[in-house]
Design a protein around this motif. Sequence first.
Motif, short mmCIF file in Angstrom:
data_model
loop_
_atom_site.label_atom_id
_atom_site.label_comp_id
_atom_site.label_asym_id
_atom_site.label_seq_id
_atom_site.Cartn_x
_atom_site.Cartn_y
_atom_site.Cartn_z
N THR A 1 -4.26 2.79 7.94
CA THR A 1 -3.77 1.58 7.91
C THR A 1 -4.83 0.38 8.19
O THR A 1 -5.30 0.59 9.22
CB THR A 1 -2.56 1.55 9.04
OG1 THR A 1 -1.67 2.51 8.92
CG2 THR A 1 -1.90 0.25 9.15
N THR A 2 -4.73 -0.23 7.18
CA THR A 2 -5.68 -1.36 7.26
C THR A 2 -4.98 -2.73 6.94
O THR A 2 -3.77 -2.66 6.78
CB THR A 2 -6.81 -1.16 6.28
OG1 THR A 2 -6.20 -1.17 4.82
CG2 THR A 2 -7.53 0.05 6.48
N ASP A 3 -5.73 -3.82 7.09
CA ASP A 3 -5.12 -4.96 6.78
C ASP A 3 -4.50 -5.31 5.29
O ASP A 3 -3.96 -6.01 5.06
CB ASP A 3 -5.87 -6.23 7.23
CG ASP A 3 -6.16 -6.22 8.65
OD1 ASP A 3 -5.39 -5.90 9.33
OD2 ASP A 3 -7.26 -6.93 9.14
N ALA A 4 -5.30 -4.59 4.53
CA ALA A 4 -5.12 -4.46 3.06
C ALA A 4 -3.92 -3.64 2.47
O ALA A 4 -3.24 -3.83 1.55
CB ALA A 4 -6.34 -4.05 2.05
N GLY A 5 -3.63 -2.73 3.37
CA GLY A 5 -2.32 -1.97 3.03
C GLY A 5 -2.27 -0.61 3.83
O GLY A 5 -3.00 -0.50 4.84
N ARG A 6 -1.55 0.69 3.33
CA ARG A 6 -1.50 1.59 4.07
C ARG A 6 -1.66 2.83 2.88
O ARG A 6 -0.88 2.86 1.92
CB ARG A 6 -0.14 1.79 4.91
CG ARG A 6 -0.05 3.12 5.64
CD ARG A 6 1.08 3.25 6.17
NE ARG A 6 1.40 2.30 7.25
CZ ARG A 6 2.49 2.00 8.09
NH1 ARG A 6 3.44 2.75 7.96
NH2 ARG A 6 2.21 0.96 9.06
N ASP B 1 -10.26 -7.47 -1.59
CA ASP B 1 -11.45 -7.60 -0.57
C ASP B 1 -12.22 -6.29 -0.41
O ASP B 1 -12.38 -5.77 0.71
CB ASP B 1 -10.61 -7.79 0.80
CG ASP B 1 -9.99 -9.07 0.77
OD1 ASP B 1 -10.58 -10.17 0.00
OD2 ASP B 1 -9.07 -9.43 1.41
N GLY B 2 -12.32 -5.66 -1.47
CA GLY B 2 -13.18 -4.43 -1.56
C GLY B 2 -12.54 -3.29 -1.22
O GLY B 2 -12.87 -1.92 -1.33
N HIS B 3 -11.12 -3.15 -1.04
CA HIS B 3 -10.48 -1.91 -0.60
C HIS B 3 -9.92 -1.36 -2.08
O HIS B 3 -9.39 -2.01 -2.64
CB HIS B 3 -9.06 -2.30 0.32
CG HIS B 3 -9.51 -2.94 1.64
ND1 HIS B 3 -9.61 -1.92 2.78
CD2 HIS B 3 -10.03 -4.01 2.37
CE1 HIS B 3 -10.02 -2.54 3.70
NE2 HIS B 3 -10.25 -3.76 3.47
N VAL B 4 -10.20 -0.24 -2.32
CA VAL B 4 -10.07 0.46 -3.54
C VAL B 4 -9.60 1.96 -3.20
O VAL B 4 -10.32 2.58 -2.54
CB VAL B 4 -11.23 0.37 -4.71
CG1 VAL B 4 -10.79 1.08 -5.87
CG2 VAL B 4 -11.56 -0.94 -4.87
N THR C 1 1.17 11.68 -2.09
CA THR C 1 0.27 10.69 -1.68
C THR C 1 0.76 9.52 -2.01
O THR C 1 1.36 9.04 -3.12
CB THR C 1 -1.07 10.85 -2.63
OG1 THR C 1 -1.63 11.81 -2.20
CG2 THR C 1 -1.99 9.50 -2.12
N GLU C 2 1.00 8.50 -0.95
CA GLU C 2 1.82 7.07 -1.02
C GLU C 2 0.78 6.06 -0.66
O GLU C 2 0.07 5.88 0.22
CB GLU C 2 2.94 7.11 -0.31
CG GLU C 2 3.77 6.09 -0.44
CD GLU C 2 5.08 6.03 0.08
OE1 GLU C 2 6.06 5.28 -0.50
OE2 GLU C 2 5.27 6.77 1.09
N VAL C 3 0.69 4.98 -1.39
CA VAL C 3 -0.16 3.74 -1.10
C VAL C 3 0.98 2.52 -1.25
O VAL C 3 1.68 2.59 -2.17
CB VAL C 3 -1.17 3.59 -2.13
CG1 VAL C 3 -1.87 2.25 -1.56
CG2 VAL C 3 -2.25 4.72 -1.88
N PHE C 4 0.91 1.64 -0.15
CA PHE C 4 1.73 0.55 -0.28
C PHE C 4 0.87 -0.88 0.09
O PHE C 4 0.14 -0.73 1.15
CB PHE C 4 3.06 0.53 0.39
CG PHE C 4 3.16 0.83 1.92
CD1 PHE C 4 3.44 1.51 2.59
CD2 PHE C 4 3.01 -0.47 2.75
CE1 PHE C 4 3.62 1.81 3.81
CE2 PHE C 4 2.73 -0.54 3.91
CZ PHE C 4 3.22 0.66 4.60
#
Length: 434
Positions: free
Chosen positions: A162-167, A109-112, A175-178
């Motif tokens: 924090t967004t609907d796509a992840g954190r 959804d465009g979150h990169v 650096t952590e993305v989940f």
Amino acid sequence: MSTMALKSQADGLFRRKRLVAFGLPALIVVYLAYIVFAFDIPGLAERARMDNARALVADSYSYKTHVTRDNRSGDVSIAIEGERKGAYADGTAPAWVTLGDQTVIDLEDGHVVRFAETGVSYDVPGFGLITAEPGPRGVQTNLDPENVPDWINLSKNRMTITTDAGRVTVTRNRTEVFRYFAGWELFFFTLDSPYHGHGAGEILFGPRIDPARGNIAGALHDFWHNAMWRHAEVAWAMFETVLMAFLGTMGAAIVALPLAFLAARNFAPLGALRFAVRRVFDFVRGVDGLIWTIILARAFGPGPMTGALAILFTDTGSFGKMFSEALENVDRKQIEGLQSTGARPLQRYRFGVIPQITPVLLSQVLYYLESNTRSATIIGAITGGGIGLLLTQAMITQKDWEEVSYYIVLILLMVMLMDWLSGKLRQRLIAGGR
């Protein structure tokens, strides 16, 4: 009695009824108002963290895949739920993560999110590009600290988006993305199993997947020894829980039955003896099972046997009271009939008393067995045994809340099974049904 006296008496009766009709609800309202302030309900509502509640609910039916970079070395690792047992092998990644000189994480959804050589960037649709540069002096971003939206938590040494796509979380060192996915990932097979990613049809009817093993035997082995969900350990814990409930309940029934004869008025004519036995029943059942669990765990150490003893102590008092009351209500005619045939006291008890109280005994014992199956879960959390211990450990860590959901589902299924089984046994043993 005069008419005035009757009228006065009727008026008094109506006043009392009105007082009860209006006074009792008013008293309940006052009590509820007292509870609101005594238990600080408004303060509790203010302290409630709905974001944490939403996260826990989401964790119960979904899982997170973590993409982590060590900001000091630049190494990138990918793991489901952040565990080593769910880690992807070096150089491999899910389809939405592109590894290379610049790691690109597509949250859809465009979150990169991009991991540059030293910095991090997150392109949020509708907001813009957020950049962060972790270093010795903290986390430097292009955001205005005085004007950040609610979904961004920013401090000198940490930034969390924090967004609907992840954190995305950025600190000096990591650096952590989940990203959330629905379901319980790796429930059947872990990433290192050759059966991971294969459907049931492929395993049952397809060609051999692992050259060293047959599909069904290999799949069952890998499922049973799943390192993430530990199905073998969970099954043993469930068995321990049922065993605690069974040993404690049946042991209590065996101990309570002979003692109940000493507490029954028609079988123990000595009043002092009846009084002493009944006070013993009151004592052991008056102390809650959790208290007995703590005392016995201190005396004998943790373990399932300690939990079974705690259930035995508590239920001995309950069974003793119920069994003695049942004995006091037996029909003396059957006992006298056996006595007329020359039967000895033990024979009179065996064939004249026990058959009369057997329905009551079995009904109560089976009901307590069902109830103790639930209690054994809590007792196991204290004594260090059974499914209760696994549930407590999962709740304390709050790392894999889907495991908590898994254990709760198993406990519910176990209680439902015991309820059904005890009902069938009561029907078969008491009513003689099929």
